[in-house]
Design a protein around this motif. Sequence first.
Motif, short mmCIF file in Angstrom:
data_model
loop_
_atom_site.label_atom_id
_atom_site.label_comp_id
_atom_site.label_asym_id
_atom_site.label_seq_id
_atom_site.Cartn_x
_atom_site.Cartn_y
_atom_site.Cartn_z
N ILE A 75 -14.88 46.88 4.18
CA ILE A 75 -13.73 47.35 3.40
C ILE A 75 -12.84 46.22 2.88
O ILE A 75 -11.90 46.45 2.10
N MET A 76 -13.13 44.98 3.24
CA MET A 76 -12.22 43.90 2.86
C MET A 76 -12.49 43.40 1.45
O MET A 76 -13.58 43.55 0.91
N ASP A 77 -11.45 42.81 0.87
CA ASP A 77 -11.56 42.13 -0.43
C ASP A 77 -11.87 40.68 -0.14
O ASP A 77 -11.15 40.00 0.60
N ARG A 78 -12.97 40.16 -0.71
CA ARG A 78 -13.43 38.83 -0.37
C ARG A 78 -12.80 37.75 -1.27
O ARG A 78 -13.23 36.59 -1.23
N ASN A 79 -11.84 38.07 -2.08
CA ASN A 79 -11.19 37.07 -2.96
C ASN A 79 -9.69 37.00 -2.65
O ASN A 79 -8.85 37.42 -3.44
N PRO A 80 -9.36 36.49 -1.48
CA PRO A 80 -7.94 36.46 -1.10
C PRO A 80 -7.19 35.38 -1.91
O PRO A 80 -7.76 34.38 -2.32
N LEU A 81 -5.90 35.64 -2.12
CA LEU A 81 -5.03 34.63 -2.76
C LEU A 81 -4.47 33.78 -1.62
O LEU A 81 -3.66 34.24 -0.82
N VAL A 82 -4.99 32.56 -1.54
CA VAL A 82 -4.66 31.67 -0.42
C VAL A 82 -3.90 30.46 -0.94
O VAL A 82 -4.32 29.82 -1.91
N MET A 83 -2.77 30.11 -0.31
CA MET A 83 -1.95 28.95 -0.69
C MET A 83 -1.58 28.15 0.56
O MET A 83 -1.38 28.70 1.64
N ALA A 84 -1.52 26.84 0.38
CA ALA A 84 -1.12 25.96 1.48
C ALA A 84 0.39 25.99 1.64
O ALA A 84 1.14 26.14 0.67
N LEU A 85 0.86 25.82 2.86
CA LEU A 85 2.30 25.79 3.13
C LEU A 85 3.01 24.68 2.37
O LEU A 85 4.19 24.78 2.04
N SER A 86 2.28 23.61 2.07
CA SER A 86 2.90 22.46 1.41
C SER A 86 2.98 22.60 -0.11
O SER A 86 3.62 21.79 -0.78
N GLU A 87 2.33 23.62 -0.67
CA GLU A 87 2.34 23.78 -2.14
C GLU A 87 3.71 24.27 -2.63
O GLU A 87 4.45 24.95 -1.90
N ASP A 88 4.00 23.91 -3.91
CA ASP A 88 5.27 24.31 -4.53
C ASP A 88 5.15 25.73 -5.06
O ASP A 88 4.28 26.03 -5.91
N ALA A 89 5.99 26.61 -4.55
CA ALA A 89 5.90 28.03 -4.92
C ALA A 89 6.17 28.25 -6.40
O ALA A 89 5.51 29.07 -7.05
N ALA A 90 7.13 27.51 -6.95
CA ALA A 90 7.47 27.69 -8.37
C ALA A 90 6.29 27.33 -9.26
O ALA A 90 5.99 28.03 -10.23
N THR A 91 5.56 26.24 -8.90
CA THR A 91 4.41 25.82 -9.70
C THR A 91 3.28 26.86 -9.61
O THR A 91 2.65 27.21 -10.61
N VAL A 92 3.04 27.36 -8.38
CA VAL A 92 1.97 28.35 -8.18
C VAL A 92 2.29 29.64 -8.93
O VAL A 92 1.46 30.17 -9.68
N PHE A 93 3.48 30.14 -8.73
CA PHE A 93 3.85 31.40 -9.39
C PHE A 93 3.87 31.25 -10.90
O PHE A 93 3.54 32.17 -11.64
N GLY A 94 4.26 30.05 -11.36
CA GLY A 94 4.30 29.82 -12.79
C GLY A 94 2.92 29.82 -13.42
O GLY A 94 2.77 30.12 -14.61
N SER A 95 1.89 29.47 -12.63
CA SER A 95 0.52 29.42 -13.16
C SER A 95 -0.16 30.79 -13.17
O SER A 95 -1.23 30.94 -13.75
N ILE A 96 0.41 31.77 -12.49
CA ILE A 96 -0.17 33.12 -12.42
C ILE A 96 0.47 33.99 -13.50
O ILE A 96 1.67 34.28 -13.45
N ARG A 97 -0.31 34.38 -14.46
CA ARG A 97 0.24 35.15 -15.58
C ARG A 97 0.53 36.59 -15.15
O ARG A 97 1.56 37.15 -15.49
N ASP A 98 -0.40 37.22 -14.42
CA ASP A 98 -0.21 38.60 -13.96
C ASP A 98 0.15 38.57 -12.49
O ASP A 98 -0.68 38.26 -11.64
N LYS A 99 1.37 38.90 -12.19
CA LYS A 99 1.85 38.81 -10.81
C LYS A 99 1.90 40.17 -10.13
O LYS A 99 2.51 40.33 -9.08
N SER A 100 1.23 41.15 -10.72
CA SER A 100 1.30 42.51 -10.15
C SER A 100 0.67 42.58 -8.76
O SER A 100 1.22 43.21 -7.85
#
Length: 573
Positions: A75-100
């Motif tokens: 039942i699991m989704d095998r494409n998780p959205l994974v981010m490192a604790l050290s990454e910049d949240a603003a940069t990551v979120f800015g690169s994602i066009r669809d944030k739904s």
Amino acid sequence: MRFRSTSWMHFSPLYVSDSFDAVSAFFVSNPEATLCPIVDRTGKPVGFVSLQAFQRLISNPFGYALNQKKGVAGIMDRNPLVMALSEDAATVFGSIRDKSDLLTNGLILIHEDGVYAGCLNALGVFHALTEIHASMLTDLQAEIEERERAERKIRQLADTDPLTQILNRRAFVREVQSLVEQGAPFMCALVDLDRFKPLNDRYGHAIGDRVLKVLASRLSEMEGCQFACRLGGDEFAFVLGGDGALALDMAAHAQSALLSPIETELGLVSVGASIGLAAFPQDAADETSLMYAADKAMIRIKSEGGGIAAFDRRQDMSDMGAEEFDKTIIGAVKDNRFQPAVQPILDLRTHMIAGYEVLARWPDSGFSRQPSPKQFMPAVERLGLIDSFFWSMLNQALRWLPDGTSFLSFNVSPSQLTSHEFADNFLNALRRHGIPPERIELEITENVLFRNIDTSKQVLGKIVGAGVSLALDDFGTGYSSLSLLEELPFNKVKLDKSLLGKKSDSGVLPKVLTGSLKMCREMNLISCAEGVETSWQLEQLATRNCDLIQGYLIGRAVLCKEMTAPDLNVRAG
């Protein structure tokens, strides 16, 4: 903002081999979780089960039973959205066009080595996005404000006179244009300082700059004077709201402020101010014509000795150019075309003509109307010709002076009293013509304070010591006459004609004049009233023991070469 700074939480992950019941237990145990992280045996994320997907699976009565036999792997989704604790949240979120999906499920966080660390649920994502947007807005607002400050500074530098820090010509013209477009009546005032150039030349630019700064400050702080501006050099401008008597009154206050003495490292100095006024829309309908009209009025009043003048189309549009007038003045001084005239001074005690005041005339000027001293003397001063002019007048008058005991009175420019050579040159001129110093009088106004008072005292002291008399001229028109009587060796006071006033219903002279006469007696000073035109004035002055009088009643000034009676010691008829 790094992900480790967000509101992330550590949820114990499930493994790929775990059962469906384990997923159910996870969401029951972690009600704030919006996804269930799935890791392999090394602890690295391999998938996830979203709360939304799990709720769909058990949404019908048979959902739990149908999926119970399925494991996490089914039942699991095998494409998780994974981010490192050290990454910049603003940069990551800015690169994602669809944030739904982010705002529905959240994301999985890992350490630097890729091992699972925790999750940022959907609410955490929302808070992080909000914080990032707020920070971005703050930074953007700060950038906008900085740009606006820079633009304001640029505009200020472009609109401000660098020396005086008030508006420059460019800014003033723009403001006047704006007022013209609004259509409400106003007056444009142009100011040209009198006696500034010799002050600047004699004492240096440091003193001149100090004077300009102080006068600019006075104009900018004066109530009613709008858009105070330095047009350039020693020229200023400002705007007066409305028109008529009120505007003229405000202009008079502005002139008074400009005339007040200024404290410098050399002591008190002062300058004059000629102000020309032009009214919108009566005198002109656009800013260029309005400033031109004010300039013409200013030139006219400056040629008449200074003061305030409103634009007069008949006078100001027919005058010759100032440059042409200056050239004519230079030629007239060079060719000795200025001539002395003498006006009689009556001794009220003996009723004899006691002496004459020497006045300058320009009989062969070449103009249809002969310029008056109020018109040509300021130009002579401004052009630096006063020395040549004075010695020409002095020598012509001394050659004319007949034998006798009556005196001749000469007006001296304050600029001449700053030269130690003046006293020697003056006394040498008397010796060359064989004139006793006792028959000569020098008249100076309180504008002597415009120059160095200490030098003036030394120069005048030497002249007075030789026997020449000293008179304070135009007493009653300034602010420091009384202090001058203490500073310099005067023996006569010439009371300005403005003190006479007009014959009143009470039939008495103004109190200021009677008080001045009393002061002269108490200080042992000879009093001389100027501008006497009526027999009533003569009688009143005689009653109050005035010593000398002069004016049209006694006689008008006549050119020396036209005098038919050389004997000055005659009884007045």
